[in-house]
Enzyme design. Structure first.
Site, PDB file in Angstrom:
ATOM      1  N   ASP A  98       0.828  -0.836  -0.384  1.00 37.93           N
ATOM      2  CA  ASP A  98       0.331   0.192  -0.095  1.00 37.93           C
ATOM      3  C   ASP A  98       0.786   1.095  -0.033  1.00 37.93           C
ATOM      4  OD1 ASP A  98       0.897   0.526   2.392  1.00 37.93           O
ATOM      5  OD2 ASP A  98      -1.246  -0.598   3.805  1.00 37.93           O
ATOM      6  N   HIS A  99       1.775   1.311   0.791  1.00 42.45           N
ATOM      7  CA  HIS A  99       2.360   2.473   0.717  1.00 42.45           C
ATOM      8  C   HIS A  99       3.428   2.944  -0.310  1.00 42.45           C
ATOM      9  CE1 HIS A  99       1.764   1.875   4.776  1.00 42.45           C
ATOM     10  NE2 HIS A  99       2.337   3.293   5.194  1.00 42.45           N
ATOM     11  N   ASP A 163       3.197  -1.081  11.439  1.00 40.28           N
ATOM     12  CA  ASP A 163       2.961  -0.199  11.566  1.00 40.28           C
ATOM     13  C   ASP A 163       2.492   1.176  12.253  1.00 40.28           C
ATOM     14  OD1 ASP A 163       1.973   1.454   8.895  1.00 40.28           O
ATOM     15  OD2 ASP A 163       1.185   2.018  10.063  1.00 40.28           O
ATOM     16  N   ARG A 451      -1.189  12.323  10.469  1.00 42.06           N
ATOM     17  CA  ARG A 451      -0.198  13.573  10.392  1.00 42.06           C
ATOM     18  C   ARG A 451      -0.125  14.886  10.040  1.00 42.06           C
ATOM     19  NH1 ARG A 451       3.021   8.110  12.097  1.00 42.06           N
ATOM     20  NH2 ARG A 451       2.196   7.300  13.409  1.00 42.06           N
ATOM     21  N   SER A 646       6.075   7.529  13.493  1.00 43.41           N
ATOM     22  CA  SER A 646       6.285   5.513  12.555  1.00 43.41           C
ATOM     23  C   SER A 646       6.783   5.050  13.264  1.00 43.41           C
ATOM     24  CB  SER A 646       6.413   6.175  11.390  1.00 43.41           C
ATOM     25  OG  SER A 646       7.294   5.110  10.623  1.00 43.41           O
ATOM     26  N   ARG A 648       8.396   2.893  12.009  1.00 44.85           N
ATOM     27  CA  ARG A 648       9.764   2.715  11.117  1.00 44.85           C
ATOM     28  C   ARG A 648      10.955   2.446  11.112  1.00 44.85           C
ATOM     29  NH1 ARG A 648       9.560   8.037   8.170  1.00 44.85           N
ATOM     30  NH2 ARG A 648       6.996   7.926   8.124  1.00 44.85           N
TER      31      ARG A 648
HETATM   32  C1  MIC Z   1       3.198   6.572   9.249  1.00 46.78           C
HETATM   33  O1  MIC Z   1       2.044   6.525   8.557  1.00 46.78           O
HETATM   34  O2  MIC Z   1       4.427   7.448   8.770  1.00 46.78           O
HETATM   35  C2  MIC Z   1       3.888   5.277   8.404  1.00 46.78           C
HETATM   36  C3  MIC Z   1       4.453   5.812   6.667  1.00 46.78           C
HETATM   37  O3  MIC Z   1       2.586   3.966   7.908  1.00 46.78           O
HETATM   38  C4  MIC Z   1       4.565   4.187   9.350  1.00 46.78           C
HETATM   39  C5  MIC Z   1       5.018   3.292   8.836  1.00 46.78           C
HETATM   40  C6  MIC Z   1       6.941   3.202   7.385  1.00 46.78           C
HETATM   41  O4  MIC Z   1       6.981   4.524   8.007  1.00 46.78           O
HETATM   42  O5  MIC Z   1       6.677   2.421   6.950  1.00 46.78           O
HETATM   43  C7  MIC Z   1       4.072   4.371  10.450  1.00 46.78           C
HETATM   44  O6  MIC Z   1       3.078   4.779  10.466  1.00 46.78           O
HETATM   45  O7  MIC Z   1       4.382   3.364  10.947  1.00 46.78           O
HETATM   46 FE1  SF4 Z   2      -0.541   4.972   4.927  1.00 51.56          FE
HETATM   47 FE2  SF4 Z   2       0.620   5.376   7.318  1.00 51.56          FE
HETATM   48 FE3  SF4 Z   2      -1.513   7.675   5.604  1.00 51.56          FE
HETATM   49 FE4  SF4 Z   2      -2.505   5.127   7.177  1.00 51.56          FE
HETATM   50  S1  SF4 Z   2      -0.985   6.698   8.236  1.00 51.56           S
HETATM   51  S2  SF4 Z   2      -2.285   5.889   5.261  1.00 51.56           S
HETATM   52  S3  SF4 Z   2      -0.495   3.622   7.051  1.00 51.56           S
HETATM   53  S4  SF4 Z   2       1.001   6.184   5.396  1.00 51.56           S
END
Ligand code: MIC
Ligand code: SF4
Length: 760
Positions: A98-99, A163, A451, A646, A648
């Site tokens: 998805d990302h 995630d 976010r 995140s 990550r």
């Molecule tokens: C996000 O919303 O910041 C992400 C991208 O989904 C991250 C995961 C990632 O960095 O791959 C998260 O929320 O953990």
């Molecule tokens: Fe994707 Fe993270 Fe955004 Fe949710 S918050 S849509 S998992 S990047």
């Protein structure tokens, strides 16, 4: 248990089969009634008789029912899993693509381009999934959390996911926790998930949502009350009569964005709304099974009667008087009612004009969300209005997309000018090829995501992003300005006529049931012996991992300070996403972004600092590389809630790879602190927060007495000034005995193989 396109009833029955007995035992051990979180947690203890239950203190072992990973974090998690040398994963596990899909022109083209551009990564994830018995959800099938809610989440279950928004599944009453990849590897290799037994925050909801106010507004308000660090180490449990009036997907929205207050997870109790959602997504058997154990899928009655007695903190929100909110810019807890944002913008000098409005993300792309947004679009069309800004819509899943298309809702939104993007994260994670704004231009966007850290959506630090409900976002798209209160202000049509919007209305669930659309699930083959995972040694996107060096047994003496971060330092600051998502499977290449977004406390500049080896000013990633190549260990210093956001683990692995020894901050976000521990970097917090101010650019830092490192014991540290004078200070650490072993071994990767051999 085979991995299928949804959670098999047998797995649910197993969990419910032991529930009553474990709950009774938990009540006896604690000598009081139990909250829902406690019921679910005691039912998943690895050691039911003994696992520690002391909130905020005991490190406890749990056996989650499932693991879910998304493509951007799964690469690193699976590279670590592969080093274990096992034949298959120990618990049902899924990977969701998805990302990595970039939003540019619209769903079909963007998906085709992504399939091409990311083919190597998708192929890697698909073959690893096949080889180790993991379910694989193809690109286009939807955002991990929406797909999990539709197929895998169940009341009373427990899962972990790589995630931070994994808690979305709390909307169906599941304890769902966001973790780094190394934690997921523990569970996939049959080891327990170890976490501090969480504290508990009770949010009592009274009244009922109505009019413009949506589920999103509940969490926007909670974020204001608890702030971005107020949920750290805690589960937020929503109770009270108001809770049961919110749809399951609305509950998921609230739980999802609990990540923004740092909560371990959030959840609601099983109720008729959840049963309805389970049934409408083809899971009648689970709904019936949950009904049979319903009492144990809700807090004990005494908890409802006297929440103060049981929760560590209680917050009350009256849904009937809750106004629609809009939070931002730059932090999800800067909250205010929508009616006030115009005034605040004028006072702060923010542009009033909105440059883009975006609906979607894992937080807000349910059927109900889209019906409410589309109801406004229909009204607007009828009144001769169109969106005054670009309006971009990302459906959360193929099932939602197919259903809203069938029901004419996409057409309603397109009629006012909306562009429909792929079923993916898209602009929520900087996957947005934006051409309407010059780089660096100050502009305002409004979205229904979660976010809003600087640079997150489009890489531009001067984009001021505000988060709100989808209906509020559509109203702002119609107005084109922040200076608009949808409840009270009129809008002008092209003919100059003044019209008003009626409050949005929606359907919690589709009358005609969901249309599953095109299935995106690939089950692992039964005979996996012939599956080969090929990693090209010259690949720039995937790199096999090598274990880090073990600790050499010596104190850290006079480490240079690579950086001192000023203000917010989220994982987006430490390891930026957007274009860098490309390198999520290649540790060396992704280390090129290390600390690129961090504001240097000594200069106020973003992303650059003084190289302690030669005094030159350079980008942080280059300084880190230089220190690494010269074999010099270093320390990074940060402020409050360091590593917010995140899951990550790249934000921990990159510093580790580049030879970081210690991260010294005022406080940590939970997942990031664990990720550092897992990778063998020592996370320390200042005993006295004022010590942060004493650290200057050319100082060195020593961490002493490390051979005596013991659980919860403070560590002796020293600032060594350039003239040789020293300042002693004490730092706190939260490593348990096992985590001290990881530190000594040089990180979890050194232990994985050893452990699996022992257990195999
Ligand atoms: C996000 O919303 O910041 C992400 C991208 O989904 C991250 C995961 C990632 O960095 O791959 C998260 O929320 O953990
Ligand atoms: Fe994707 Fe993270 Fe955004 Fe949710 S918050 S849509 S998992 S990047």
């Amino acid at each position: 248990m085979p991995v299928t396109a949804s959670t098999p009833i047998e797995l649910v029955e197993q969990v419910y089969g032991r529930l009553a007995e474990r709950v009774a035992a938990g009540r006896q051990r604690l000598g009081r009634p139990l909250t829902l979180s406690e019921k679910i947690l005691v039912n998943h203890l690895r050691d039911p008789g003994d696992g520690g239950l002391e909130r905020g203190r005991s490190y406890t072992d749990f056996d989650p029912d499932r693991v879910a990973m998304q493509d951007a974090t799964a690469q690193m998690a699976l590279l670590q899993f592969m080093t274990a040398g096992l034949d298959e994963v120990a618990v049902p596990t899924t990977v969701h693509c998805d990302h990595l899909i970039q939003a540019k022109t619209g769903a079909d083209t963007d998906l085709r381009v992504a399939l091409d551009v990311n083919s190597e990564v998708y192929e890697f994830l698909r073959t690893v999934s096949e080889k180790y018995g993991i379910g694989f959800w193809k690109p286009g099938s939807g955002i991990i959390h929406q797909v999990v809610l539709e197929n895998y989440a169940f009341p009373g279950g427990m899962m972990i996911g790589t995630d931070s928004h994994t808690p979305n599944a709390g909307g169906l009453g599941m304890v769902a926790i966001g973790v780094g990849g190394a934690d997921a590897v523990d569970v996939m290799t049959s080891f327990p998930f170890n976490v501090r037994f969480p504290k508990l925050i009770g949010v009592v909801l009274t009244g009922e949502l109505s009019g413009w106010t949506a589920a999103k507004d509940v969490i926007l308000k909670v974020a204001e009350i608890l702030t971005v660090k107020g949920g750290t180490g805690a589960i937020v449990e929503y109770i009270g009569p108001g809770a049961d009036s919110i749809s399951a997907t609305g509950k998921a929205t609230i739980c999802n964005m609990g990540a923004e207050i740092g909560a371990t997870t959030s959840l609601f109790a099983f109720d008729p709304q959840m049963a309805l959602y389970l049934k409408s997504t083809g899971r009648e058997a689970i709904a019936d099974a949950a009904d049979r154990v319903a009492d144990d899928l809700r807090p004990d009655p005494e908890v409802y009667a006297d929440p103060e007695r049981v929760y560590d903190r209680v917050v009350e929100i009256d849904l009937s008087t809750l106004a629609p909110h809009i939070n931002g810019p730059h932090s999800p807890d800067y909250a205010r009612p929508v009616s006030e944002v115009g005034e605040v913008a004028k006072r702060e000098g923010w542009p009033l004009e909105i440059s883009s409005a975006l609906v979607g993300s894992c937080t807000n792309s349910s059927y109900e969300d889209i019906t409410r947004a589309a109801s406004l679009a229909r009204q607007a069309s009828a009144k001769g209005l169109r969106a005054k800004t670009p309006l971009l819509v990302t459906p959360g899943s193929e099932q939602v997309r197919a259903t809203i298309e069938r029901d004419g809702l996409l057409a309603d939104l397109e009629a006012i000018g909306a562009i429909v993007l792929a079923n993916a994260c898209g602009p929520c994670i900087g996957q947005w090829d934006r051409t309407d704004i010059d780089p660096g231009e100050t502009n305002v966007i409004v979205n229904s995501y979660n976010r809003n850290f600087p640079k997150r959506n489009d890489g531009n630090a001067n984009t001021l992003a505000f988060v709100a409900s989808p209906e509020t976002v559509v109203a702002f798209a119609l107005a084109g300005t922040l200076d608009f209160d949808p409840i009270n202000d009129p809008l002008a049509t092209d003919d100059g006529e003044e019209v008003r919007l009626d409050p949005p209305v929606g359907d919690m669930l589709p009358d005609r049931g969901f249309d599953a659309g095109e299935s995106g699930f690939v089950a692992p083959p039964e005979d996996r012996s012939g599956v080969e995972v090929v990693v090209d040694p010259n690949s720039e996107r995937i790199q096999l991992l090598e274990a880090f060096e073990p600790w050499d047994g010596k104190d850290f003496v006079e480490l240079p300070v690579l950086l001192k971060a000023k203000g917010k330092c989220t994982t987006d600051h430490i390891s930026m996403a957007g274009p860098w998502l490309r390198y999520r499977g290649h540790l060396e290449n992704i280390s090129g972004n290390l600390f690129a977004g961090v504001v240097n406390a000594f200069t106020g500049e973003s992303g650059t600092g003084k190289d302690p080896l030669d005094g030159e000013t350079r980008p942080f990633p280059e300084i880190a590389k230089h220190l690494h190549e010269q074999g010099v260990g270093w320390v990074a210093v940060g402020d409050e809630n360091y590593g917010e956001g995140s899951s990550r683990e790249h934000a921990a692995m990159e510093p580790r790879f580049r030879n970081a020894k210690v991260i010294l901050v005022r406080s940590f976000a939970r997942i990031h602190e664990t990720n550092l521990k897992k990778q063998g970097v020592l996370p320390l917090t200042f005993g006295d927060r004022a010590t942060y101010d004493q650290i200057e650019e050319d100082d060195r830092i020593s961490v002493l007495g490390l051979d005596g490192l013991a659980p919860d014991q403070p560590v002796r540290c020293q600032i060594v000034k350039p003239d040789g004078t020293t300042v002693d200070f004490s730092a706190e650490q939260t490593l348990n005995a096992e985590q001290i072993e990881w530190f000594k071994a040089g990180g979890a990767l050194n232990i994985i193989r050893e452990r699996t051999n022992l257990s195999g």
